[in-house]
Design an enzyme around this catalytic site. Structure first.
Site: not given
Length: 383
Positions: A69-70, A152, A180, A200, A202, A326
């Site tokens: 995602g980042t 998130n 999310q 993302s 995971h 994070c």
């Protein structure tokens, strides 16, 4: 142990693990290699891209595999903003004050090093962006608007289709961080009307280290990584074939199960919220009471320390979080909660619980009782 930190990460689905296993063992080739092993990997990558495209309602060529995602957020925002420089001077960017750090730090970079102006949209006390605020913020030189699909920390869901339509009418591009939302909310990019969308792996049952960025059509996108020109020149580097295969399987399954799973988890979430608010009178729910992710329940407990409550809960076998994983280790209050109008003192009492499809009714009841005991224990010790 009762795991209630699924917004931070989820276990890998067995189906995803089984799908990726061959590409970690016998079919381990580099998809850029022109031999049988490489060609088998390339074929699997193509199939994964086609699967993701079907899930998102887009063309395979609009799907870029990333590391998560980042990177997807960085590539979307930097790539589209810097791509717009081909049309003239740096322009104007719009985002919100409650975005993930991957978005906030990226727009800060573009402001500091490339001269883009940035407007941060306010939210109401429930964490929702208002359409009128976006209309008022848009300018003739606005290049890009980035608003997350769901928060998130508190789980508030934004009216993305409405915001994207307003942005499109003004001639700007719209990106949403849907990390999310993956597996919980509709992801058809045409219905949403977005130009770019980040996901993302995971967060939806694939392993860490794989993500996706959807970018519509032939929009100018400046790559962040330069090298061999993989991903059609948008993201150089040897592709993570096993991760891409796992992502495609996890995304397809999560969307197939979405409606039934979301309704079931939302019911248990509501039971949990009601019990916590009843048993712990000082607790306050944060975020929108109804327009929230099905599995997210976030509270503040005035008169306590969120970290102290977390420790007490873990001793009782309940694993949860004080906010974004994070930002773990930061002593600063949540920027999300303070932007929603909470004081720094109250924001530091926050605890987030995120349920999954496997969370049982018995676990919900036990977790709610444990919250009461943990908060009471912290209050007895003076916070």
């Amino acid at each position: 142990m009762i795991y209630l930190d699924n917004a931070a990460t989820t276990p890998v689905r067995r189906e995803a693990l089984e799908a990726m296993w061959p590409f970690l063992t016998g079919s381990f080739g580099n998809p850029s290699s022109h031999h049988r092993v490489g060609e088998a990997a390339a074929a699997a990558l193509t199939q994964a891209r086609q699967s993701v495209a079907r899930s998102l309602g887009c063309r395979p060529g609009d799907v870029i595999f990333t590391s998560g995602g980042t990177e997807s957020d960085n590539l979307a925002i930097k790539g589209l903003a810097l791509g717009s420089l081909r049309d003239g001077a740096p322009g104007h960017l719009i985002t919100t004050a409650i975005e993930h750090e991957a978005v906030l730090e990226t727009v800060d970079y573009l402001h500091r090093l490339h001269g883009f102006e940035v407007t941060f949209l306010p939210t109401d006390a429930l964490g929702r962006v208002q359409a009128d605020a976006l209309r008022q913020a848009l300018r003739p030189n606005t290049r890009l608007v980035s608003v997350h699909y769901a928060n998130n920390e508190v789980g508030t869901v934004q009216p993305i289709a409405d915001l994207a339509a307003i942005t499109r009418a003004a001639g700007a591009l719209f990106h949403t961080d849907a990390v999310q939302a993956g597996g919980w909310l509709p992801l058809d990019v045409t219905a949403l009307g977005v130009d770019a969308l980040s996901l993302s792996g995971h967060k939806l049952g694939a392993p860490p280290g794989i993500g996706v960025l959807f970018v519509r059509g032939r929009l100018p996108l400046e790559p962040l990584l330069h090298g061999g020109g993989q991903e059609r020149g948008k993201r150089s580097g040897t592709e993570n074939v096993a991760g891409a295969v796992a992502f495609a399987v996890a995304l397809e399954l999560s969307l197939r199960e979405r409606s039934e799973r979301a309704a079931r988890v939302a019911h248990r979430r509501d039971e949990f919220i009601a019990t916590v608010l009843t048993q712990s009178p000082t607790a306050r729910l944060t975020g929108h009471p109804t327009e929230r992710l099905p599995g997210t329940a976030s509270f503040v407990f005035p008169g306590t320390s969120g970290e102290a409550v977390l420790l007490e809960l873990e001793q009782r076998g309940i694993v949860c979080s004080s906010g974004s994983a994070c930002a773990a280790g930061s002593s600063e209050p949540s920027h999300v909660l303070t932007a929603m109008g909470l004081s720094a003192e109250i924001a530091q009492t926050a605890v987030r619980f995120t349920l999954s499809a496997s969370t049982t009714a018995e676990e919900v009841a036990l977790a709610a009782a444990s919250v009461h005991d943990a908060v009471a224990a912290v209050q007895r010790l003076g916070g």
